[in-house]
Design an enzyme around this catalytic site. Sequence first.
Site, PDB file in Angstrom:
ATOM      1  N   THR A  81       3.003   3.866   4.332  1.00 34.63           N
ATOM      2  CA  THR A  81       3.507   3.037   5.434  1.00 34.63           C
ATOM      3  C   THR A  81       2.391   2.094   5.881  1.00 34.63           C
ATOM      4  O   THR A  81       2.086   1.979   7.055  1.00 34.63           O
ATOM      5  CB  THR A  81       4.069   3.926   6.560  1.00 34.63           C
ATOM      6  N   HIS A  82       1.719   1.497   4.902  1.00 34.08           N
ATOM      7  CA  HIS A  82       0.637   0.559   5.208  1.00 34.08           C
ATOM      8  C   HIS A  82       1.053  -0.836   4.754  1.00 34.08           C
ATOM      9  O   HIS A  82       0.560  -1.352   3.755  1.00 34.08           O
ATOM     10  CB  HIS A  82      -0.668   1.014   4.537  1.00 34.08           C
TER      11      HIS A  82
END
Lengths: 591, 124
Positions: free
Chosen positions: A517-518
Amino acid sequence: MTTKLKEVDVLLVGLGWTGGILAKELTAAGHKVVALERGGMRSTENDFAVPRIRDDLRFGSRNDLMQNPAKDTLTIRNNPSQLALPMRRLGSFLPGEGVGGAGVHWNGVTWRWNDNELKVRSLYEERYGKNYIPADMTIQDWGITYAELEPYYEKFERTAGVSGKAGNLRGTIQQGGNPFEAPRASEYPLPPLESSYASELFNKTATELGHHPFPCPTANASRAYTNPDGSKFGACQYCGFCERFGCEANAKGSPHMTVIPIAMKNANFELRTHSWVTKVLKDSSGKRVTGVTYTNVMNGQEFEQPAGLVVLCAYAINNVHLMLLSGIGKPYDPVAQTGVIGKNYCYQTGASANLFFEGKYFNPFMGTGGLNARTDDFHSNWDFDRSKYGYVGGATLGAGMTNGRPLGYRPVPAGTPRWGKAWKDATAKWYNSAMNINASGAVMANRYNYYDLDPTYRNAFGQPLMRMTFASKENEHKMGRQIAAVINEIAKAMNPTHLNPASARSGSWSVVPYQSTHNTGGTIMGANPGNSAVNKFCQSWDCHNLFIMGASVFPHNSAYNPTGPVGALAYRAADTLKNVYLKNPAPLVSA
Amino acid sequence: MTVMQRIGLILSGMLFVTSGALAADAAHGKKLFEECAACHSLERGVHTVGPSLNGMFERKAGELAEFRYSPAMKKSALPWSARTLDIFLADPQQEIRGNRMPYSGMAEARDRADLIEYLQAATK
């Protein structure tokens, strides 16, 4: 019908780490602040108590703390010639929702991105020549330096209760820390966590092979801690329910138990939950924003909230979406290479091996989000010669025990059937006797990786969905091949009973399996309005009373997790707003 | 073994938590309380992740109507005293199985004695 409300001084869109930091800092300085959060209220006592928070089905598999894609999602494609389709279930990344945002469900890993990132173009050109960076790799210097960010990294680490070991104190290399990190003014606020057996085995072999492992810096409190604001942390209990969960023990540094409750005690602060911002409004000159429109998602009522200053503090993807929906700044066009909003969307890459040891017991039920030994030899180590492999960026690698969740953690040797008795036997046999070595790799910006508005699909509010165009490029594949070979060399030297070797990711990218989730970029920062959406203070070049927080301002992505610079940039923006901008509202950098 | 049986054993063995030779150190106990403070307030009526500890030595476990205890904690109805707290803190899940306190315990008897010495004054 839209109800027009009374003007407020400062309006924050979203209340996670960055909104929380600004809310606390600006209300303490006497400013009236309103935060609009599209999700609900969250607190440790009401939402994260055991046993309900350790529900792997509800939170781990069904993503109960995340954005609901039935209400708003993205369309996805790999290249501009394809038709993008909506992501109807969350997969590759998990945008959070609700008070605390992704700061509630993160693992806690907190890095300091250094000048290798912040001056990426000039450093690579200087060392490897002007032709080393491919023409379609649209990386750029950020317009800010590590030295400018250092005190704000420190501030964020202290707020979030980061456990770690300094590797470089004011230029002196420290035993046990990361020898490649940029100089720190002070030690971490907390000592490293207890190591895991997997980390110990990795440390031994990696060190023998010439690597430099160290404990990963992470906001999982290694002991009870009171931060400089007086927020109290419990000691981490190593339960392993960090990623995708809230921490029941207040041991994971999160905005909902640090900055946000402090802001909420201040009469200058008002939080409106379930308030979904649909548009940022501009005045007739287009050079100032005047407020936002939002919908109360509980009853559908629409409001206009005028504000003197608007700060976008939502998840990175949603900040960009709001800019495109509001028509602020010029949308990026990859063909003409004009415009900046949506430009330089980046992701992360990686490689991973699973090792199975007959007779060794790793106790994966004891772990925590950042419980890792990591190496930075192929990332922040500037002496590592990338030209041998022909790529820009790098990867960290390491091993540890971050969770052993009943549904999410089921390592089995390659070749095991995917279901049935053979799978059950294998998962029972290997649950406690497996470990993993993984690499987290950077993704450099590319001309054809970007966001724009989807021409076909709309969300629950009738607005165009965000369209993501992304594919891994040759740079990532070269890095993946090199780093997978390093992982396999270490893994083989550890002599496991079975090895599922690491392999480089090939092909473009799939949105289906969870990866990271970057998500970064889209409203990038830079030295001039021609190449960026915001200046080095995260202030919009187009409208000086609009600021943008979070990873959407990163011009490219690192191997490091993004929350360190997200927090540091927010603290820096808070100082700039308090001390400079709000006293004399004007552009902070002349265009 | 139930809690009350354990207490009986301790009493019969004369293993008192605080003895003259090992006077408890409330100042050290105050420092150790940091491990509890993320969830427990000492202020009356201020309940956060855990219940306020104010007046705890006049209560039984799970007694406050305004705090949502686990069924295990309520069922135990353990009267809090220096001795019962010492046993509980040594291994909370062993003594009251299924309680919701996310704390794995304070292993050192000396630390527990210091903490309890502090709490006896601080919770009044």
